[in-house]
Motif scaffolding. Structure first.
Motif, PDB file in Angstrom:
ATOM      1  N   TYR A 217      17.475  30.262  12.652  1.00  0.00           N
ATOM      2  CA  TYR A 217      17.225  29.908  14.053  1.00  0.00           C
ATOM      3  C   TYR A 217      17.836  30.954  14.988  1.00  0.00           C
ATOM      4  O   TYR A 217      17.203  31.352  15.979  1.00  0.00           O
ATOM      5  N   ARG A 218      19.037  31.370  14.698  1.00  0.00           N
ATOM      6  CA  ARG A 218      19.686  32.375  15.543  1.00  0.00           C
ATOM      7  C   ARG A 218      18.944  33.703  15.476  1.00  0.00           C
ATOM      8  O   ARG A 218      18.821  34.404  16.490  1.00  0.00           O
ATOM      9  N   ASN A 219      18.457  34.043  14.294  1.00  0.00           N
ATOM     10  CA  ASN A 219      17.720  35.300  14.143  1.00  0.00           C
ATOM     11  C   ASN A 219      16.485  35.330  15.030  1.00  0.00           C
ATOM     12  O   ASN A 219      16.249  36.299  15.764  1.00  0.00           O
ATOM     13  N   ILE A 220      15.670  34.272  14.948  1.00  0.00           N
ATOM     14  CA  ILE A 220      14.388  34.298  15.666  1.00  0.00           C
ATOM     15  C   ILE A 220      14.534  34.016  17.153  1.00  0.00           C
ATOM     16  O   ILE A 220      13.749  34.536  17.966  1.00  0.00           O
ATOM     17  N   LEU A 221      15.531  33.220  17.542  1.00  0.00           N
ATOM     18  CA  LEU A 221      15.663  32.822  18.939  1.00  0.00           C
ATOM     19  C   LEU A 221      16.546  33.764  19.756  1.00  0.00           C
ATOM     20  O   LEU A 221      16.297  33.961  20.952  1.00  0.00           O
ATOM     21  N   ILE A 222      17.547  34.340  19.125  1.00  0.00           N
ATOM     22  CA  ILE A 222      18.504  35.166  19.864  1.00  0.00           C
ATOM     23  C   ILE A 222      18.331  36.654  19.565  1.00  0.00           C
ATOM     24  O   ILE A 222      18.286  37.482  20.485  1.00  0.00           O
ATOM     25  N   HIS A 223      18.235  36.988  18.271  1.00  0.00           N
ATOM     26  CA  HIS A 223      18.251  38.397  17.876  1.00  0.00           C
ATOM     27  C   HIS A 223      16.865  39.018  17.718  1.00  0.00           C
ATOM     28  O   HIS A 223      16.752  40.242  17.559  1.00  0.00           O
ATOM     29  N   GLY A 224      15.817  38.211  17.717  1.00  0.00           N
ATOM     30  CA  GLY A 224      14.473  38.750  17.557  1.00  0.00           C
ATOM     31  C   GLY A 224      14.191  39.244  16.157  1.00  0.00           C
ATOM     32  O   GLY A 224      13.331  40.115  15.961  1.00  0.00           O
ATOM     33  N   ASP A 225      14.893  38.691  15.166  1.00  0.00           N
ATOM     34  CA  ASP A 225      14.700  39.085  13.772  1.00  0.00           C
ATOM     35  C   ASP A 225      13.923  38.008  13.015  1.00  0.00           C
ATOM     36  O   ASP A 225      13.680  36.913  13.532  1.00  0.00           O
ATOM     37  N   ALA A 226      13.564  38.328  11.774  1.00  0.00           N
ATOM     38  CA  ALA A 226      12.835  37.380  10.932  1.00  0.00           C
ATOM     39  C   ALA A 226      13.791  36.342  10.344  1.00  0.00           C
ATOM     40  O   ALA A 226      15.000  36.573  10.262  1.00  0.00           O
ATOM     41  N   PRO A 227      13.266  35.204   9.925  1.00  0.00           N
ATOM     42  CA  PRO A 227      14.103  34.214   9.238  1.00  0.00           C
ATOM     43  C   PRO A 227      14.607  34.765   7.911  1.00  0.00           C
ATOM     44  O   PRO A 227      14.138  35.798   7.434  1.00  0.00           O
ATOM     45  N   LEU A 228      15.525  34.063   7.302  1.00  0.00           N
ATOM     46  CA  LEU A 228      16.058  34.463   5.999  1.00  0.00           C
ATOM     47  C   LEU A 228      15.118  33.923   4.920  1.00  0.00           C
ATOM     48  O   LEU A 228      15.342  32.852   4.350  1.00  0.00           O
ATOM     49  N   TRP A 229      14.073  34.702   4.620  1.00  0.00           N
ATOM     50  CA  TRP A 229      13.010  34.210   3.758  1.00  0.00           C
ATOM     51  C   TRP A 229      13.476  33.935   2.322  1.00  0.00           C
ATOM     52  O   TRP A 229      13.137  32.909   1.752  1.00  0.00           O
ATOM     53  N   THR A 230      14.247  34.841   1.749  1.00  0.00           N
ATOM     54  CA  THR A 230      14.638  34.670   0.342  1.00  0.00           C
ATOM     55  C   THR A 230      15.510  33.436   0.114  1.00  0.00           C
ATOM     56  O   THR A 230      15.201  32.609  -0.756  1.00  0.00           O
ATOM     57  N   PRO A 231      16.597  33.267   0.876  1.00  0.00           N
ATOM     58  CA  PRO A 231      17.378  32.033   0.705  1.00  0.00           C
ATOM     59  C   PRO A 231      16.561  30.777   0.995  1.00  0.00           C
ATOM     60  O   PRO A 231      16.716  29.756   0.328  1.00  0.00           O
ATOM     61  N   MET A 232      15.663  30.871   1.974  1.00  0.00           N
ATOM     62  CA  MET A 232      14.851  29.714   2.323  1.00  0.00           C
ATOM     63  C   MET A 232      13.904  29.341   1.183  1.00  0.00           C
ATOM     64  O   MET A 232      13.681  28.161   0.890  1.00  0.00           O
ATOM     65  N   PHE A 233      13.353  30.355   0.533  1.00  0.00           N
ATOM     66  CA  PHE A 233      12.464  30.104  -0.606  1.00  0.00           C
ATOM     67  C   PHE A 233      13.218  29.419  -1.739  1.00  0.00           C
ATOM     68  O   PHE A 233      12.717  28.473  -2.360  1.00  0.00           O
ATOM     69  N   LEU A 234      14.428  29.876  -2.014  1.00  0.00           N
ATOM     70  CA  LEU A 234      15.235  29.273  -3.076  1.00  0.00           C
ATOM     71  C   LEU A 234      15.582  27.822  -2.743  1.00  0.00           C
ATOM     72  O   LEU A 234      15.590  26.954  -3.628  1.00  0.00           O
ATOM     73  N   ILE A 235      15.839  27.552  -1.478  1.00  0.00           N
ATOM     74  CA  ILE A 235      16.143  26.184  -1.054  1.00  0.00           C
ATOM     75  C   ILE A 235      14.922  25.285  -1.232  1.00  0.00           C
ATOM     76  O   ILE A 235      15.035  24.124  -1.651  1.00  0.00           O
ATOM     77  N   VAL A 236      13.742  25.812  -0.916  1.00  0.00           N
ATOM     78  CA  VAL A 236      12.505  25.041  -1.076  1.00  0.00           C
ATOM     79  C   VAL A 236      12.275  24.701  -2.546  1.00  0.00           C
ATOM     80  O   VAL A 236      11.886  23.579  -2.890  1.00  0.00           O
ATOM     81  N   VAL A 237      12.513  25.674  -3.426  1.00  0.00           N
ATOM     82  CA  VAL A 237      12.353  25.426  -4.866  1.00  0.00           C
ATOM     83  C   VAL A 237      13.287  24.305  -5.314  1.00  0.00           C
ATOM     84  O   VAL A 237      12.886  23.380  -6.031  1.00  0.00           O
ATOM     85  N   PHE A 238      14.540  24.379  -4.886  1.00  0.00           N
ATOM     86  CA  PHE A 238      15.498  23.323  -5.218  1.00  0.00           C
ATOM     87  C   PHE A 238      15.046  21.982  -4.648  1.00  0.00           C
ATOM     88  O   PHE A 238      15.175  20.935  -5.295  1.00  0.00           O
ATOM     89  N   SER A 239      14.493  21.984  -3.419  1.00  0.00           N
ATOM     90  CA  SER A 239      14.065  20.746  -2.766  1.00  0.00           C
ATOM     91  C   SER A 239      12.878  20.104  -3.483  1.00  0.00           C
ATOM     92  O   SER A 239      12.770  18.874  -3.525  1.00  0.00           O
ATOM     93  N   VAL A 240      11.994  20.932  -4.034  1.00  0.00           N
ATOM     94  CA  VAL A 240      10.868  20.402  -4.804  1.00  0.00           C
ATOM     95  C   VAL A 240      11.378  19.632  -6.016  1.00  0.00           C
ATOM     96  O   VAL A 240      10.904  18.540  -6.340  1.00  0.00           O
ATOM     97  N   ILE A 241      12.378  20.203  -6.680  1.00  0.00           N
ATOM     98  CA  ILE A 241      12.969  19.538  -7.851  1.00  0.00           C
ATOM     99  C   ILE A 241      13.664  18.250  -7.434  1.00  0.00           C
ATOM    100  O   ILE A 241      13.496  17.197  -8.068  1.00  0.00           O
ATOM    101  N   LEU A 242      14.439  18.326  -6.358  1.00  0.00           N
ATOM    102  CA  LEU A 242      15.159  17.138  -5.883  1.00  0.00           C
ATOM    103  C   LEU A 242      14.196  16.068  -5.402  1.00  0.00           C
ATOM    104  O   LEU A 242      14.438  14.866  -5.599  1.00  0.00           O
ATOM    105  N   LEU A 243      13.092  16.472  -4.768  1.00  0.00           N
ATOM    106  CA  LEU A 243      12.094  15.510  -4.307  1.00  0.00           C
ATOM    107  C   LEU A 243      11.493  14.757  -5.485  1.00  0.00           C
ATOM    108  O   LEU A 243      11.265  13.540  -5.415  1.00  0.00           O
TER     109      LEU A 243
END
Length: 261
Positions: A217-243
């Motif tokens: 959120y800070r990257n895209i709203l304040i710094h004009g950078d991209a989100p943290l795609w790699t950590p976010m992808f890993l979190i999604v994979v974990f969330s699929v398993i937990l779901l």
């Protein structure tokens, strides 16, 4: 994949009920206060002001941009903790209904997620306006904002299901969630930024999924950078398993909830 198929059909078959309960809950929240809808705007402002006065004014911490650094973290944090706390009692708090008529328990959890997400969306509008008036330039990276919200909601959802299930059998879970919500604040980069943390400790903060979202959120709203795609992808994979695990528990034991309550 059986649990996902059942989940899809229960959401599809009860879509109107989910929509009705969500709207009813939002209208009820508005009607219970004198200020009504205005509370959804004042709440994030007051929430931020308390921490700003405590940390920046009284303790003298933070720099000139501390208000926007603080606000971009507090709003997602409040959404997350509200979902987790409400999710814990989303089923156990409906004991009277559950004992009288069958309603898929996933409905109550989805409603709590949607209600809190609507409130978060309003807080997000306040956040964007605050950033604009503070002098932060609105850039193309703001388009990532809805995507991050969807991903974070997907990550929150399996935790809500798991805590809702545990809340049926372990009554103390609801009380514990209040403390867990507070702990989340201190193990997340909310009142500070990661560049102020010793480098050998930074990686440990990313064990907490909320760190990735706050930094994105800070990257895209304040710094004009991209989100943290790699950590976010890993979190999604974990969330699929937990779901998968959470839905399996819910569907396996939901017919026993009425007896336990």
């Amino acid at each position: 994949m059986g649990v996902y198929k059942k989940f899809y059909h229960e959401v599809k078959d009860n879509f109107d009920l989910i929509r009705y309960l969500t709207v009813f809950d939002l209208k009820t929240n508005v009607s219970r206060t004198y200020l009504g809808f205005l509370w959804w705007i004042l709440d994030p402002l007051l929430y931020m002001s308390i921490f700003y006065i405590l940390v920046h004014v009284i303790l003298g911490r933070g720099g000139p941009d501390y208000p926007i650094i603080l606000f971009t973290a507090l709003i997602p944090l409040k959404w997350t903790t509200s979902c987790l706390v409400d999710g814990t009692s989303s089923i156990s708090g409906k004991g009277r209904i559950i004992k009288q008529i069958y309603v898929p328990k996933i409905v109550f959890i989805i409603v709590r997620l949607l209600v809190n997400t609507v409130k978060f969306s309003i807080s997000s509008v306040v956040l964007v306006l605050f950033l604009y008036f503070y002098g932060v330039e609105v850039g193309i990276t703001y388009l990532y904002f809805p995507l991050i919200i969807l991903v974070q909601a997907f990550v929150i959802f399996p935790f809500m299901i798991l805590f809702a299930h545990l809340g049926i059998y372990i009554k103390d879970v609801k009380n514990m969630m209040q403390y867990i919500a507070r702990i989340l604040m201190y193990i997340s980069p909310v009142l500070f930024t990661l560049d102020t943390v010793p480098k050998h400790l930074v990686d440990y903060f990313y064990i907490n999924p909320l760190t990735t979202f706050i930094e994105s959120y800070r990257n895209i709203l304040i710094h004009g950078d991209a989100p943290l795609w790699t950590p976010m992808f890993l979190i999604v994979v974990f969330s699929v398993i937990l779901l998968n695990v959470s839905l399996h528990l819910l569907f396996k034991y939901e017919n026993q909830y009425a007896k336990v309550m």
